[in-house]
Design a protein around this motif. Structure first.
Motif, mmCIF file in Angstrom:
data_model
loop_
_atom_site.group_PDB
_atom_site.id
_atom_site.type_symbol
_atom_site.label_atom_id
_atom_site.label_comp_id
_atom_site.label_asym_id
_atom_site.label_seq_id
_atom_site.Cartn_x
_atom_site.Cartn_y
_atom_site.Cartn_z
ATOM 1 N N SER A 185 0.835 -1.203 0.000
ATOM 2 C CA SER A 185 0.000 0.000 0.000
ATOM 3 C C SER A 185 0.868 1.249 0.000
ATOM 4 C CB SER A 185 -0.899 0.021 1.234
ATOM 5 O OG SER A 185 -0.131 0.244 2.419
ATOM 6 N N LYS A 187 2.257 2.425 2.718
ATOM 7 C CA LYS A 187 2.135 3.154 3.984
ATOM 8 C C LYS A 187 3.406 3.092 4.827
ATOM 9 C CE LYS A 187 -0.309 -0.788 6.056
ATOM 10 N NZ LYS A 187 -1.649 -1.248 6.483
ATOM 11 N N SER A 206 6.433 5.855 4.339
ATOM 12 C CA SER A 206 6.420 7.134 5.044
ATOM 13 C C SER A 206 6.976 7.019 6.453
ATOM 14 C CB SER A 206 4.984 7.669 5.135
ATOM 15 O OG SER A 206 4.198 6.815 5.952
ATOM 16 N N THR A 229 -1.277 0.576 11.932
ATOM 17 C CA THR A 229 -0.843 -0.457 10.999
ATOM 18 C C THR A 229 -0.460 -1.720 11.756
ATOM 19 O OG1 THR A 229 1.521 0.092 11.060
ATOM 20 C CG2 THR A 229 0.123 1.365 9.544
ATOM 21 N N GLN A 274 -10.338 1.076 3.022
ATOM 22 C CA GLN A 274 -9.391 0.108 2.473
ATOM 23 C C GLN A 274 -10.092 -0.890 1.562
ATOM 24 O OE1 GLN A 274 -7.487 -1.591 5.919
ATOM 25 N NE2 GLN A 274 -5.938 0.023 6.032
#
Length: 345
Positions: free
Chosen positions: A231, A233, A236, A242, A304
């Motif tokens: 994804s 994520k 970053s 998460t 999602q």
């Protein structure tokens, strides 16, 4: 308020046969591995499950140990069945598995007949079902004769406790042998559930995917997003909300090595050029081969799920795009292979 399914629920979803069987699955299936256990309340679960079914996702995948805690995903899904999904039972494909640790002592895991059949009986009770549509051997057991393990699968089909049976995380040789033994018993190996993603291609490298194609076994990929890595994520550095922030995570350090995240960055550029999210590109890739029946996604939020479903707008990849993806990920492979000790689950 009583749930009523959307009359247009079959209008946009695509369905594929599982190998050479008559069973069709949606190209996107929903797994209840880590996000539908004891930490999920009923309204939150039903928001996602109801939207999934309204979008044509007919297949819901569980296992005895899904939670946390173990068993709680099946219990929650049983509540959904009783309250909202019962009128639609014949439209649903519900699967469960047994193979990982569930209770103390020598009979609480792996592949013995005693464990597999006892586990399925418990799963049916937790979900309030007379039968499941698919029952899997969740992992290969090197210390139990394969004849016993798959013999238990054949037995539950004959007993009417499962309509179809499958295997999960079996390498090529064991896949072929399980298929051979089951065929002798008059039962088809309908489906194989391995991990598979653009960053984890072990079923290609050991030719399990080719064996399934040859033998007419369907494939449903779990972790097609590499547990959320695809994804973007983790690029970053964010962890809040998460799997990396969870004490129950199965995310490994190998999932977020710099070389892996660099490959994800490169994939992001390809996704943007296609007008897709990273998630949608990853799902398109996982579904690109004819052997693939479905991609099994796990979601925490409704957004999602909607992102995953967006893949239906652009599933096709050109040969040039596939070559670009291969080049982008050549140094970012995670090379995760199945192990009887349990590695990804």
């Amino acid at each position: 308020m009583t749930y009523r399914a959307d009359p247009a629920r079959y209008d946009s979803m695509q369905y594929r046969h599982s190998g050479r069987s008559g069973l069709k699955l949606p190209v996107i299936s929903l797994g209840l591995w880590q996000n539908f256990g004891g930490t999920r309340d009923y309204p939150g679960a039903m928001e996602i499950l109801g939207h999934a079914f309204d979008a044509g996702i007919t297949h819901f995948d569980l296992a005895n140990n899904y939670g946390p805690p173990a068993g709680s995903s099946e219990e929650l899904f049983g509540q959904v069945m009783a309250r909202d999904f019962r009128p639609y039972r014949d439209e649903l494909i519900i699967s469960t598995k047994a193979g990982y640790n569930m209770w103390p002592g020598p009979y609480g895991e792996f592949g013995s007949r005693k464990y597999l059949i006892a586990s399925l009986d418990q799963s049916l009770k937790r979900m309030g079902l007379d039968y499941v549509d698919i029952f899997y051997s969740h992992r290969y057991d090197p210390n139990t004769p394969l004849e016993e393990t798959v013999g238990a699968l054949a037995q539950v089909v004959r007993q009417g406790k499962a309509l179809y049976v499958g295997i999960s995380s079996y390498p090529e040789a064991e896949t072929r042998e399980a298929h051979r033994i089951l065929k002798q018993m008059g039962v088809a190996t309908t489906i194989h559930q391995p991990s598979y993603s653009v960053l984890n291609r072990w079923i290609e490298n050991d030719h399990t995917i080719d064996a399934c194609g040859e033998l007419g076994i369907g494939i449903i990929a779990f972790s097609p997003l590499a547990q959320g890595v695809l994804s973007g994520k983790y690029n970053s550095g964010a962890k809040e909300g998460t799997r990396a922030a969870s004490s129950n995570t199965t995310l490994r350090a190998s999932h977020v090595e710099p070389r892996v995240l660099e490959a994800v960055d490169k994939l992001g550029a390809i996704a943007r050029a296609r007008g897709q999210s990273m998630v949608q590109l990853a799902l398109s890739w996982a579904l690109r081969r004819k052997e693939m029946t479905s991609a099994l996604v796990g979601v925490r939020t409704l957004d999602q799920l909607k992102d995953n479903l967006g893949v239906l707008n652009n599933l096709e990849l050109s040969a040039d795009e596939i070559a670009q993806i291969d080049e982008a990920t050549k140094d970012g492979q995670m090379e995760l292979h199945p192990s009887p000790k349990g590695w990804l689950r």
